[in-house]
Design a protein around this motif. Structure first.
Motif, PDB file in Angstrom:
ATOM      1  N   MET A   1       0.844  -1.189   0.000  1.00 26.92           N
ATOM      2  CA  MET A   1       0.000   0.000   0.000  1.00 26.92           C
ATOM      3  C   MET A   1       0.881   1.241   0.000  1.00 26.92           C
ATOM      4  SD  MET A   1      -3.119   0.882  -0.211  1.00 26.92           S
ATOM      5  CE  MET A   1      -4.458  -0.083   0.375  1.00 26.92           C
ATOM      6  N   SER A   2       0.422   2.260  -0.606  1.00 24.87           N
ATOM      7  CA  SER A   2       1.154   3.521  -0.741  1.00 24.87           C
ATOM      8  C   SER A   2       0.934   4.429   0.458  1.00 24.87           C
ATOM      9  CB  SER A   2       0.673   4.276  -1.982  1.00 24.87           C
ATOM     10  OG  SER A   2       0.716   3.488  -3.121  1.00 24.87           O
ATOM     11  N   THR A   3       1.783   5.442   0.562  1.00 28.54           N
ATOM     12  CA  THR A   3       1.529   6.525   1.501  1.00 28.54           C
ATOM     13  C   THR A   3       0.590   7.511   0.799  1.00 28.54           C
ATOM     14  OG1 THR A   3       3.345   7.914   0.734  1.00 28.54           O
ATOM     15  CG2 THR A   3       3.856   6.303   2.475  1.00 28.54           C
ATOM     16  N   PHE A   4       0.074   8.448   1.565  1.00 33.46           N
ATOM     17  CA  PHE A   4      -0.810   9.453   0.986  1.00 33.46           C
ATOM     18  C   PHE A   4      -0.083  10.259  -0.094  1.00 33.46           C
ATOM     19  CE2 PHE A   4      -2.387  13.851   1.011  1.00 33.46           C
ATOM     20  CZ  PHE A   4      -3.679  13.629   0.554  1.00 33.46           C
ATOM     21  N   GLU A   5       1.153  10.637   0.192  1.00 33.65           N
ATOM     22  CA  GLU A   5       1.917  11.438  -0.770  1.00 33.65           C
ATOM     23  C   GLU A   5       2.165  10.655  -2.062  1.00 33.65           C
ATOM     24  OE1 GLU A   5       2.680  11.092   2.501  1.00 33.65           O
ATOM     25  OE2 GLU A   5       2.139  13.124   3.134  1.00 33.65           O
ATOM     26  N   GLU A   6       2.476   9.367  -1.930  1.00 35.54           N
ATOM     27  CA  GLU A   6       2.677   8.530  -3.117  1.00 35.54           C
ATOM     28  C   GLU A   6       1.387   8.392  -3.917  1.00 35.54           C
ATOM     29  OE1 GLU A   6       6.219   5.595  -1.433  1.00 35.54           O
ATOM     30  OE2 GLU A   6       4.130   5.025  -1.150  1.00 35.54           O
ATOM     31  N   ALA A   7       0.271   8.226  -3.220  1.00 33.91           N
ATOM     32  CA  ALA A   7      -1.021   8.105  -3.901  1.00 33.91           C
ATOM     33  C   ALA A   7      -1.379   9.401  -4.624  1.00 33.91           C
ATOM     34  CB  ALA A   7      -2.113   7.727  -2.899  1.00 33.91           C
ATOM     35  N   ALA A   8      -1.095  10.544  -3.997  1.00 34.09           N
ATOM     36  CA  ALA A   8      -1.374  11.838  -4.637  1.00 34.09           C
ATOM     37  C   ALA A   8      -0.535  11.993  -5.906  1.00 34.09           C
ATOM     38  CB  ALA A   8      -1.105  12.975  -3.672  1.00 34.09           C
ATOM     39  N   GLN A   9       0.720  11.588  -5.849  1.00 37.76           N
ATOM     40  CA  GLN A   9       1.584  11.670  -7.023  1.00 37.76           C
ATOM     41  C   GLN A   9       1.108  10.699  -8.101  1.00 37.76           C
ATOM     42  OE1 GLN A   9       4.102  14.056  -7.019  1.00 37.76           O
ATOM     43  NE2 GLN A   9       4.061  13.640  -9.197  1.00 37.76           N
ATOM     44  N   MET A  10       0.680   9.518  -7.685  1.00 37.53           N
ATOM     45  CA  MET A  10       0.167   8.526  -8.622  1.00 37.53           C
ATOM     46  C   MET A  10      -1.089   9.053  -9.322  1.00 37.53           C
ATOM     47  SD  MET A  10      -0.985   4.575  -7.810  1.00 37.53           S
ATOM     48  CE  MET A  10       0.458   4.337  -6.785  1.00 37.53           C
ATOM     49  N   ALA A  11      -1.974   9.691  -8.563  1.00 34.86           N
ATOM     50  CA  ALA A  11      -3.196  10.248  -9.145  1.00 34.86           C
ATOM     51  C   ALA A  11      -2.847  11.314 -10.175  1.00 34.86           C
ATOM     52  CB  ALA A  11      -4.083  10.831  -8.046  1.00 34.86           C
ATOM     53  N   LYS A  12      -1.866  12.127  -9.867  1.00 30.33           N
ATOM     54  CA  LYS A  12      -1.460  13.220 -10.761  1.00 30.33           C
ATOM     55  C   LYS A  12      -0.778  12.695 -12.021  1.00 30.33           C
ATOM     56  CE  LYS A  12       1.549  17.243 -10.816  1.00 30.33           C
ATOM     57  NZ  LYS A  12       2.602  17.957 -10.115  1.00 30.33           N
ATOM     58  N   ASP A  13       0.111  11.720 -11.861  1.00 31.26           N
ATOM     59  CA  ASP A  13       0.945  11.271 -12.970  1.00 31.26           C
ATOM     60  C   ASP A  13       0.408  10.082 -13.757  1.00 31.26           C
ATOM     61  OD1 ASP A  13       2.776  13.204 -12.199  1.00 31.26           O
ATOM     62  OD2 ASP A  13       4.046  11.807 -11.100  1.00 31.26           O
ATOM     63  N   GLN A  14      -0.386   9.229 -13.102  1.00 38.35           N
ATOM     64  CA  GLN A  14      -0.728   7.968 -13.742  1.00 38.35           C
ATOM     65  C   GLN A  14      -2.197   7.798 -14.105  1.00 38.35           C
ATOM     66  OE1 GLN A  14       0.845   4.616 -11.559  1.00 38.35           O
ATOM     67  NE2 GLN A  14       2.814   5.620 -11.245  1.00 38.35           N
ATOM     68  N   LEU A  15      -3.102   8.384 -13.326  1.00 37.63           N
ATOM     69  CA  LEU A  15      -4.519   8.195 -13.650  1.00 37.63           C
ATOM     70  C   LEU A  15      -4.873   8.939 -14.933  1.00 37.63           C
ATOM     71  CD1 LEU A  15      -6.308   8.468 -10.182  1.00 37.63           C
ATOM     72  CD2 LEU A  15      -5.885   6.420 -11.530  1.00 37.63           C
ATOM     73  N   PRO A  16      -5.774   8.367 -15.726  1.00 34.36           N
ATOM     74  CA  PRO A  16      -6.182   9.051 -16.958  1.00 34.36           C
ATOM     75  C   PRO A  16      -6.778  10.424 -16.659  1.00 34.36           C
ATOM     76  CG  PRO A  16      -7.062   6.812 -16.878  1.00 34.36           C
ATOM     77  CD  PRO A  16      -6.453   7.096 -15.541  1.00 34.36           C
ATOM     78  N   GLU A  17      -6.538  11.366 -17.553  1.00 38.25           N
ATOM     79  CA  GLU A  17      -7.093  12.718 -17.375  1.00 38.25           C
ATOM     80  C   GLU A  17      -8.585  12.751 -17.650  1.00 38.25           C
ATOM     81  OE1 GLU A  17      -4.790  15.489 -19.627  1.00 38.25           O
ATOM     82  OE2 GLU A  17      -2.942  14.937 -18.599  1.00 38.25           O
ATOM     83  N   SER A  18      -9.100  11.708 -18.276  1.00 40.69           N
ATOM     84  CA  SER A  18     -10.507  11.676 -18.664  1.00 40.69           C
ATOM     85  C   SER A  18     -11.356  10.840 -17.705  1.00 40.69           C
ATOM     86  CB  SER A  18     -10.630  11.114 -20.082  1.00 40.69           C
ATOM     87  OG  SER A  18     -10.089   9.794 -20.123  1.00 40.69           O
ATOM     88  N   LEU A  19     -11.051  10.901 -16.416  1.00 37.92           N
ATOM     89  CA  LEU A  19     -11.876  10.193 -15.439  1.00 37.92           C
ATOM     90  C   LEU A  19     -13.275  10.798 -15.408  1.00 37.92           C
ATOM     91  CD1 LEU A  19      -9.476   9.857 -12.364  1.00 37.92           C
ATOM     92  CD2 LEU A  19     -10.266   8.018 -13.840  1.00 37.92           C
ATOM     93  N   PRO A  20     -14.291   9.987 -15.085  1.00 33.49           N
ATOM     94  CA  PRO A  20     -15.646  10.542 -14.921  1.00 33.49           C
ATOM     95  C   PRO A  20     -15.660  11.619 -13.838  1.00 33.49           C
ATOM     96  CG  PRO A  20     -15.700   8.146 -14.981  1.00 33.49           C
ATOM     97  CD  PRO A  20     -14.250   8.538 -14.910  1.00 33.49           C
TER      98      PRO A  20
END
Length: 88
Positions: A1-20
């Motif tokens: 499991m990630s830390t909060f900071e890692e998850a925030a970076q993952m959301a910024k860098d890896q999640l698609p920009e076209s999320l619902p």
């Protein structure tokens, strides 16, 4: 499991920009609750629809501890990554 900071970076860098929109609002609300705490601003005016949606989402987390918000944010990022994949 990630830390909060890692998850925030993952959301910024890896999640698609076209999320619902619902997923984007959920991420926003949990991030704000985790970093700021309860909503501390006035609700935007009726001509700022986007601002109102964001405010409503964040205000909906009122009373949730910052620690719980961080845990839920981490889980949501992992769930969204599994559901929508990552950027190409």
């Amino acid at each position: 499991m990630s830390t909060f900071e890692e998850a925030a970076q993952m959301a910024k860098d890896q999640l698609p920009e076209s999320l619902p929109n619902e997923d984007m609002l959920a991420l926003y609300a949990l991030f704000k609750q985790a970093t700021v705490g309860d909503c501390n601003t006035d609700r935007p005016g009726m001509f700022d629809q986007k601002g109102r949606y964001k405010w409503d989402a964040w205000n909906g987390k009122k009373g949730m501890s910052q620690e719980d918000a961080k845990k839920q944010y981490i889980q949501l990022v992992h769930d969204l990554k599994a559901k929508h994949g990552t950027r190409s």
